[in-house]
Enzyme design. Sequence first.
Site, PDB file in Angstrom:
ATOM      1  N   SER A  22       0.526 -13.763  37.605  1.00 27.70           N
ATOM      2  CA  SER A  22      -0.825 -13.205  37.703  1.00 27.70           C
ATOM      3  C   SER A  22      -1.892 -14.266  37.485  1.00 27.70           C
ATOM      4  CB  SER A  22      -0.989 -12.133  36.630  1.00 27.70           C
ATOM      5  OG  SER A  22      -0.992 -12.748  35.351  1.00 27.70           O
ATOM      6  N   GLY A  23      -1.468 -15.461  37.083  1.00 33.83           N
ATOM      7  CA  GLY A  23      -2.453 -16.469  36.690  1.00 33.83           C
ATOM      8  C   GLY A  23      -2.686 -16.441  35.191  1.00 33.83           C
ATOM      9  N   GLY A  24      -2.263 -15.370  34.525  1.00 34.62           N
ATOM     10  CA  GLY A  24      -2.451 -15.239  33.075  1.00 34.62           C
ATOM     11  C   GLY A  24      -1.412 -16.027  32.289  1.00 34.62           C
ATOM     12  N   VAL A  25      -1.643 -16.123  30.991  1.00 35.88           N
ATOM     13  CA  VAL A  25      -0.776 -16.944  30.136  1.00 35.88           C
ATOM     14  C   VAL A  25       0.661 -16.401  30.092  1.00 35.88           C
ATOM     15  CG1 VAL A  25      -0.485 -17.900  27.817  1.00 35.88           C
ATOM     16  CG2 VAL A  25      -2.761 -17.382  28.666  1.00 35.88           C
ATOM     17  N   ASP A  26       0.792 -15.089  29.895  1.00 41.24           N
ATOM     18  CA  ASP A  26       2.129 -14.547  29.636  1.00 41.24           C
ATOM     19  C   ASP A  26       3.081 -14.751  30.813  1.00 41.24           C
ATOM     20  OD1 ASP A  26       0.856 -13.736  27.382  1.00 41.24           O
ATOM     21  OD2 ASP A  26       0.739 -11.627  27.926  1.00 41.24           O
ATOM     22  N   SER A  27       2.641 -14.355  32.007  1.00 42.32           N
ATOM     23  CA  SER A  27       3.560 -14.491  33.145  1.00 42.32           C
ATOM     24  C   SER A  27       3.796 -15.975  33.459  1.00 42.32           C
ATOM     25  CB  SER A  27       3.046 -13.742  34.372  1.00 42.32           C
ATOM     26  OG  SER A  27       1.835 -14.293  34.845  1.00 42.32           O
ATOM     27  N   SER A  28       2.803 -16.827  33.242  1.00 40.96           N
ATOM     28  CA  SER A  28       2.981 -18.252  33.532  1.00 40.96           C
ATOM     29  C   SER A  28       4.004 -18.881  32.580  1.00 40.96           C
ATOM     30  CB  SER A  28       1.649 -19.005  33.388  1.00 40.96           C
ATOM     31  OG  SER A  28       0.668 -18.427  34.206  1.00 40.96           O
ATOM     32  N   CYS A  48       0.835  -1.198   0.000  1.00 41.61           N
ATOM     33  CA  CYS A  48       0.000   0.000   0.000  1.00 41.61           C
ATOM     34  C   CYS A  48       0.881   1.264   0.000  1.00 41.61           C
ATOM     35  CB  CYS A  48      -0.975  -0.040   1.179  1.00 41.61           C
ATOM     36  SG  CYS A  48      -2.298   1.164   1.010  1.00 41.61           S
ATOM     37  N   GLU A 108      -1.651  -9.088   4.093  1.00 43.85           N
ATOM     38  CA  GLU A 108      -1.638  -9.530   5.494  1.00 43.85           C
ATOM     39  C   GLU A 108      -3.031  -9.713   6.070  1.00 43.85           C
ATOM     40  OE1 GLU A 108      -0.994  -6.627   4.322  1.00 43.85           O
ATOM     41  OE2 GLU A 108      -1.497  -4.965   5.647  1.00 43.85           O
ATOM     42  N   HIS A 128      -3.668  -5.399   0.544  1.00 46.83           N
ATOM     43  CA  HIS A 128      -3.088  -5.810   1.827  1.00 46.83           C
ATOM     44  C   HIS A 128      -3.043  -7.332   1.956  1.00 46.83           C
ATOM     45  CE1 HIS A 128      -2.756  -1.908   3.903  1.00 46.83           C
ATOM     46  NE2 HIS A 128      -3.703  -1.565   3.044  1.00 46.83           N
TER      47      HIS A 128
END
Length: 507
Positions: A221-227, A79, A169, A167
């Site tokens: 935190s219990g979340g995916v990223d920190s785990s 583009c 993508e 585009h």
Amino acid sequence: MQEKIIILDFGSQTTQLIGRRVRELSTYCEIIPYNKFPYEDKNVIGVILSGSPFSVYDEKAFKTELDRLRTHYPVLGICYGAQLMAYEAGGAVEPAPSREYGRAILTKVNEADPLLKNIEVGSQVWMSHGDTITRLPEGFNIIASTKEVAIAAYHVEGEKTWGVQFHPEVFHSTCGTQLLKNFVVDICGGSQSWSAESFIESTVAALREQLGDDKVVLGLSGGVDSSVAAVLLNRAIGKNLTCIFVDHGMLRKNEFRNVLHDYECLGLNVIGVDASARFFKELEGVTDPERKRKIIGKGFIDVFDEEAHKIKDVKWLAQGTIYPDCIESLSITGTVIKSHHNVGGLPEKMNLKLCEPLRLLFKDEVRAVGRSLGMPEHLIKRHPFPGPGLAVRILGDITPEKVSVLQEADDIFIQGLRDWNLYDKVWQAGVILLPVQSVGVMGDERTYERAVALRAVTSTDAMTADWAHLPYEFLAKVSNDIINQVRGVNRVCYDISSKPPSTIEWE
Ligand code: XMP
């Protein structure tokens, strides 16, 4: 050598999507502001120029040194990227008679061109542009057209340089993945060797090298990223990692106990801190959403800091920051907005060095890494949950009693989504406790009790979201169960607002 594609960002909304598509081709890529190309990096195998909110002829349009890119690397302009190369080489770019937005069909395709290998006339592409290239410079040849756009794609003679007006993508460009693959693999020579396993292997080695025998703390935190960050670090440095999981009292029903148990099963060295009493005290009487957030954010930092200081000789703070949190986003004025962190202020306060092992990954890649590390599916597929937790789902002031009512209602909703196989079909769900009471009747008794709202949304990145079209039968069952089982609630509503203009959370 970590071969990579550089995506030069001119400020388009879809730049991150280009990155994700390239990664889906098992190829490592980095998104870099348009004026910060890493010329010294020997591992770059190709360059993609993104779209932009600007027109190439705008005074403030973002420009880059194209002569240091073209002929030095294979280049694909998308583009604005395509328009910029044509314009700077003497072509003409003008406002299109009408803004072209949406699906278009390729009516002419030069199938002999390597960028268009296996792409046929009739393929659908996605257009989103206000300008169009009306004349190509010498040596630029049209290789694809649509009914409305004669110059839908071009190739520069004698160079590995291409431009596409559409585009590739975007999901709706049905030939987009093929086109990007032709560029990344055939033209740039990408070996498609980037995978969750290769990431884990190289990151574990790099973490051992970086951290040596140093001690590291990480907030879970219990979340995916920190785990996932914790499990990855655990593999690299084992007991030198201490994880801290703070219960601020605003978690879901049994969440603290269950998640702590999961972490222990994963072999993590984890300290669970129940600080709920302290948070309830500080939040007493507070109704303003921003103040609630600030109080919880600061309280979290204080508790974490106190706990971390009990561990001797800690040198590093690890965080589960992921790539979309780090990409320097461009504002329209061209200034770069700095990256943000999950727990703002913590590194500064603690005077520790920062370790962010996931900072190169997109969310779906974090999940793939988690799976490869053998983490259980329920941890990996867990819905996002806001840091301040149920505090931003209780409108008005917070009391332990309100939290407990909300926990019960929320548990029925979430468990229901699981039982009806709907949990994985929505991005995120929860219940909101409203600051209103309404009249009802139970048996022969008049009731005057609280109302709750159910919220469930579909989304890909939480930037936009649609309300989930859950089956009526399911909503009826959940409503019935909540009213029958949760004392103090006699009315259930379903939130049918999209983001924008609403947000996912109510506060
Ligand atoms: P909104 O409500 O802005 O939410 O549409 C977008 C996503 O962000 C989450 N969210 C938060 N996450 N701390 C967090 O860690 C917060 O203060 C916070 N506020 C919203 C929200 O749950 C959704 O996934």
